[in-house]
Motif scaffolding. Sequence first.
Motif, PDB file in Angstrom:
ATOM      1  N   VAL A 194       9.498   4.746   0.305  1.00 38.79           N
ATOM      2  CA  VAL A 194       8.238   5.101   0.953  1.00 38.79           C
ATOM      3  C   VAL A 194       7.319   3.887   1.046  1.00 38.79           C
ATOM      4  O   VAL A 194       6.695   3.620   2.091  1.00 38.79           O
ATOM      5  CB  VAL A 194       7.564   6.256   0.188  1.00 38.79           C
ATOM      6  N   ARG A 195       7.196   3.163  -0.042  1.00 39.68           N
ATOM      7  CA  ARG A 195       6.313   1.994  -0.029  1.00 39.68           C
ATOM      8  C   ARG A 195       6.755   0.961   0.993  1.00 39.68           C
ATOM      9  O   ARG A 195       5.952   0.438   1.765  1.00 39.68           O
ATOM     10  CB  ARG A 195       6.278   1.368  -1.426  1.00 39.68           C
ATOM     11  N   SER A 196       8.060   0.665   1.011  1.00 45.36           N
ATOM     12  CA  SER A 196       8.563  -0.365   1.907  1.00 45.36           C
ATOM     13  C   SER A 196       8.464   0.056   3.368  1.00 45.36           C
ATOM     14  O   SER A 196       8.000  -0.717   4.218  1.00 45.36           O
ATOM     15  CB  SER A 196      10.026  -0.680   1.548  1.00 45.36           C
ATOM     16  N   ARG A 197       8.865   1.265   3.676  1.00 45.43           N
ATOM     17  CA  ARG A 197       8.868   1.708   5.076  1.00 45.43           C
ATOM     18  C   ARG A 197       7.448   1.909   5.615  1.00 45.43           C
ATOM     19  O   ARG A 197       7.195   1.686   6.801  1.00 45.43           O
ATOM     20  CB  ARG A 197       9.654   3.009   5.193  1.00 45.43           C
ATOM     21  N   HIS A 198       6.530   2.309   4.753  1.00 51.19           N
ATOM     22  CA  HIS A 198       5.149   2.482   5.215  1.00 51.19           C
ATOM     23  C   HIS A 198       4.465   1.132   5.411  1.00 51.19           C
ATOM     24  O   HIS A 198       3.729   0.926   6.385  1.00 51.19           O
ATOM     25  CB  HIS A 198       4.361   3.323   4.210  1.00 51.19           C
ATOM     26  N   THR A 199       4.731   0.199   4.506  1.00 49.24           N
ATOM     27  CA  THR A 199       4.050  -1.095   4.570  1.00 49.24           C
ATOM     28  C   THR A 199       4.596  -1.972   5.682  1.00 49.24           C
ATOM     29  O   THR A 199       3.827  -2.571   6.451  1.00 49.24           O
ATOM     30  CB  THR A 199       4.177  -1.821   3.219  1.00 49.24           C
ATOM     31  N   TYR A 200       5.907  -2.070   5.786  1.00 52.92           N
ATOM     32  CA  TYR A 200       6.508  -3.039   6.697  1.00 52.92           C
ATOM     33  C   TYR A 200       6.929  -2.446   8.044  1.00 52.92           C
ATOM     34  O   TYR A 200       6.976  -3.169   9.034  1.00 52.92           O
ATOM     35  CB  TYR A 200       7.737  -3.674   6.031  1.00 52.92           C
ATOM     36  N   SER A 201       7.229  -1.157   8.088  1.00 54.35           N
ATOM     37  CA  SER A 201       7.632  -0.539   9.353  1.00 54.35           C
ATOM     38  C   SER A 201       6.554   0.355   9.940  1.00 54.35           C
ATOM     39  O   SER A 201       6.711   0.842  11.066  1.00 54.35           O
ATOM     40  CB  SER A 201       8.914   0.281   9.160  1.00 54.35           C
ATOM     41  N   GLY A 202       5.483   0.606   9.183  1.00 53.42           N
ATOM     42  CA  GLY A 202       4.402   1.421   9.709  1.00 53.42           C
ATOM     43  C   GLY A 202       4.759   2.879   9.885  1.00 53.42           C
ATOM     44  O   GLY A 202       4.173   3.564  10.735  1.00 53.42           O
ATOM     45  N   LYS A 203       5.682   3.406   9.080  1.00 53.55           N
ATOM     46  CA  LYS A 203       6.091   4.793   9.209  1.00 53.55           C
ATOM     47  C   LYS A 203       5.035   5.723   8.598  1.00 53.55           C
ATOM     48  O   LYS A 203       4.463   5.443   7.544  1.00 53.55           O
ATOM     49  CB  LYS A 203       7.428   5.018   8.508  1.00 53.55           C
ATOM     50  N   GLY A 204       4.807   6.863   9.272  1.00 53.48           N
ATOM     51  CA  GLY A 204       3.908   7.873   8.744  1.00 53.48           C
ATOM     52  C   GLY A 204       4.618   8.786   7.764  1.00 53.48           C
ATOM     53  O   GLY A 204       5.846   8.726   7.582  1.00 53.48           O
ATOM     54  N   LYS A 205       3.863   9.670   7.128  1.00 52.89           N
ATOM     55  CA  LYS A 205       4.421  10.522   6.083  1.00 52.89           C
ATOM     56  C   LYS A 205       5.449  11.496   6.640  1.00 52.89           C
ATOM     57  O   LYS A 205       6.433  11.824   5.963  1.00 52.89           O
ATOM     58  CB  LYS A 205       3.285  11.269   5.383  1.00 52.89           C
ATOM     59  N   GLN A 206       5.254  11.973   7.840  1.00 49.61           N
ATOM     60  CA  GLN A 206       6.219  12.907   8.414  1.00 49.61           C
ATOM     61  C   GLN A 206       7.585  12.235   8.619  1.00 49.61           C
ATOM     62  O   GLN A 206       8.625  12.813   8.289  1.00 49.61           O
ATOM     63  CB  GLN A 206       5.695  13.456   9.747  1.00 49.61           C
ATOM     64  N   ALA A 207       7.577  11.044   9.141  1.00 57.37           N
ATOM     65  CA  ALA A 207       8.843  10.328   9.354  1.00 57.37           C
ATOM     66  C   ALA A 207       9.501   9.980   8.031  1.00 57.37           C
ATOM     67  O   ALA A 207      10.726  10.081   7.892  1.00 57.37           O
ATOM     68  CB  ALA A 207       8.591   9.053  10.172  1.00 57.37           C
ATOM     69  N   LEU A 208       8.710   9.592   7.055  1.00 65.12           N
ATOM     70  CA  LEU A 208       9.267   9.242   5.753  1.00 65.12           C
ATOM     71  C   LEU A 208       9.890  10.461   5.070  1.00 65.12           C
ATOM     72  O   LEU A 208      10.936  10.356   4.416  1.00 65.12           O
ATOM     73  CB  LEU A 208       8.183   8.640   4.871  1.00 65.12           C
ATOM     74  N   ALA A 209       9.257  11.622   5.206  1.00 65.39           N
ATOM     75  CA  ALA A 209       9.820  12.833   4.619  1.00 65.39           C
ATOM     76  C   ALA A 209      11.174  13.171   5.249  1.00 65.39           C
ATOM     77  O   ALA A 209      12.113  13.571   4.552  1.00 65.39           O
ATOM     78  CB  ALA A 209       8.837  13.992   4.790  1.00 65.39           C
ATOM     79  N   ASP A 233      -4.952   5.591   3.561  1.00 64.28           N
ATOM     80  CA  ASP A 233      -3.899   4.595   3.763  1.00 64.28           C
ATOM     81  C   ASP A 233      -3.184   4.815   5.100  1.00 64.28           C
ATOM     82  O   ASP A 233      -2.893   3.861   5.827  1.00 64.28           O
ATOM     83  CB  ASP A 233      -2.878   4.670   2.627  1.00 64.28           C
ATOM     84  N   GLU A 234      -2.918   6.072   5.392  1.00 62.17           N
ATOM     85  CA  GLU A 234      -2.218   6.366   6.636  1.00 62.17           C
ATOM     86  C   GLU A 234      -3.081   6.039   7.850  1.00 62.17           C
ATOM     87  O   GLU A 234      -2.591   5.503   8.852  1.00 62.17           O
ATOM     88  CB  GLU A 234      -1.814   7.842   6.639  1.00 62.17           C
ATOM     89  N   THR A 235      -4.363   6.317   7.772  1.00 65.32           N
ATOM     90  CA  THR A 235      -5.268   6.008   8.887  1.00 65.32           C
ATOM     91  C   THR A 235      -5.372   4.507   9.109  1.00 65.32           C
ATOM     92  O   THR A 235      -5.351   4.024  10.251  1.00 65.32           O
ATOM     93  CB  THR A 235      -6.665   6.608   8.616  1.00 65.32           C
ATOM     94  N   ASP A 236      -5.518   3.757   8.033  1.00 62.56           N
ATOM     95  CA  ASP A 236      -5.633   2.299   8.161  1.00 62.56           C
ATOM     96  C   ASP A 236      -4.363   1.700   8.775  1.00 62.56           C
ATOM     97  O   ASP A 236      -4.441   0.802   9.626  1.00 62.56           O
ATOM     98  CB  ASP A 236      -5.890   1.674   6.791  1.00 62.56           C
ATOM     99  N   ARG A 237      -3.220   2.188   8.326  1.00 54.25           N
ATOM    100  CA  ARG A 237      -1.964   1.640   8.876  1.00 54.25           C
ATOM    101  C   ARG A 237      -1.803   2.001  10.336  1.00 54.25           C
ATOM    102  O   ARG A 237      -1.341   1.174  11.137  1.00 54.25           O
ATOM    103  CB  ARG A 237      -0.767   2.176   8.070  1.00 54.25           C
ATOM    104  N   ALA A 238      -2.201   3.193  10.737  1.00 53.25           N
ATOM    105  CA  ALA A 238      -2.125   3.600  12.140  1.00 53.25           C
ATOM    106  C   ALA A 238      -3.074   2.760  12.996  1.00 53.25           C
ATOM    107  O   ALA A 238      -2.737   2.366  14.140  1.00 53.25           O
ATOM    108  CB  ALA A 238      -2.455   5.081  12.270  1.00 53.25           C
ATOM    109  N   ALA A 239      -4.261   2.451  12.470  1.00 52.38           N
ATOM    110  CA  ALA A 239      -5.222   1.641  13.228  1.00 52.38           C
ATOM    111  C   ALA A 239      -4.668   0.234  13.456  1.00 52.38           C
ATOM    112  O   ALA A 239      -4.867  -0.356  14.537  1.00 52.38           O
ATOM    113  CB  ALA A 239      -6.551   1.585  12.479  1.00 52.38           C
ATOM    114  N   GLU A 240      -3.976  -0.309  12.452  1.00 47.89           N
ATOM    115  CA  GLU A 240      -3.364  -1.634  12.635  1.00 47.89           C
ATOM    116  C   GLU A 240      -2.334  -1.612  13.766  1.00 47.89           C
ATOM    117  O   GLU A 240      -2.265  -2.542  14.574  1.00 47.89           O
ATOM    118  CB  GLU A 240      -2.719  -2.080  11.334  1.00 47.89           C
TER     119      GLU A 240
END
Length: 295
Positions: A194-209, A233-240
């Motif tokens: 979860v940490r790696s895919r959210h940080t480096y690939s920008g995946k949201g929680k639904q995709a990670l689940a 965290d999810e909002t900030d990553r989506a804005a990026e």
Amino acid sequence: MSAASSRPGRGSADLGSESAEADPVARMRRRLVELGVDIPEQAPPRRERGATRPVRSAEGGSADADIPGTRSSAPDPQRARSTGAASRSGRSRGGRRARFGADSSPDEVDAPARDSDPVAAGSERGARRTPQGGTVEQAKEACLRLLAVRARSRAELAGRLADKGYTDEVTESALTRLAEVGLIDDAAFAEEWVRSRHTYSGKGKQALAQELRRKGVAAADADAALSAISGEDETDRAAELVRRKLRTIPHDVDREKVMGRLVGMLARRGYGHGTAYAVVKAELAQHESERSGEI
């Protein structure tokens, strides 16, 4: 004195040495010596003019074994031993054919080599797979090779061992031993994933689940890992992601089309529709404000 007795040396010597021969040719030569006729040494027969040369065979001999002075068409054993890879391959194939029978086909001879599994065999590289699908030690070593590439869940490793032919009993025993020493831990695997895919690939929680479910991670372990990502965290990553995408969209594209593209991009990465729409609306307004200020 007769002619036979007047000739010294050769006649009497040959007569004494060939007296025990029963060959008709030897007897004729002895008789000629007794009569005083000089017999020249035998020389190889000369090839008549216009005669055809013997055709050499592919083995290095002569195709005509009846012609004096030519080699046999049989292959030279010394030459066979001194050849390179082709000869070694032939001996290997010949050895296998000897074990499986002279009438066995090439496919039957080479079948044992194809049955071997170097990865499943572990240190016994190339060993043939046992009827039970392999030993526990071989299964453990196969798992270690897979884990050396990247972290994997227990279900992933079980599927790979099943593909290699290991039985359920061997697979369960090997995975249990690896779990006891901490090399298999689905909870830790889910957290890192979860940490790696959210940080480096920008995946949201639904995709990670969804990804964790496909990898066979239990729901409890997946929920614990996903809880580490807060709404902020999810909002900030989506804005990026939206800001990065806006840099590549031409200014003359219709605003509604731009919003549709950005919302679709976030949805494909696993962000909820509400989060995606709110982030895109805010970032697009900020982008338009900055662009109007530049003008």
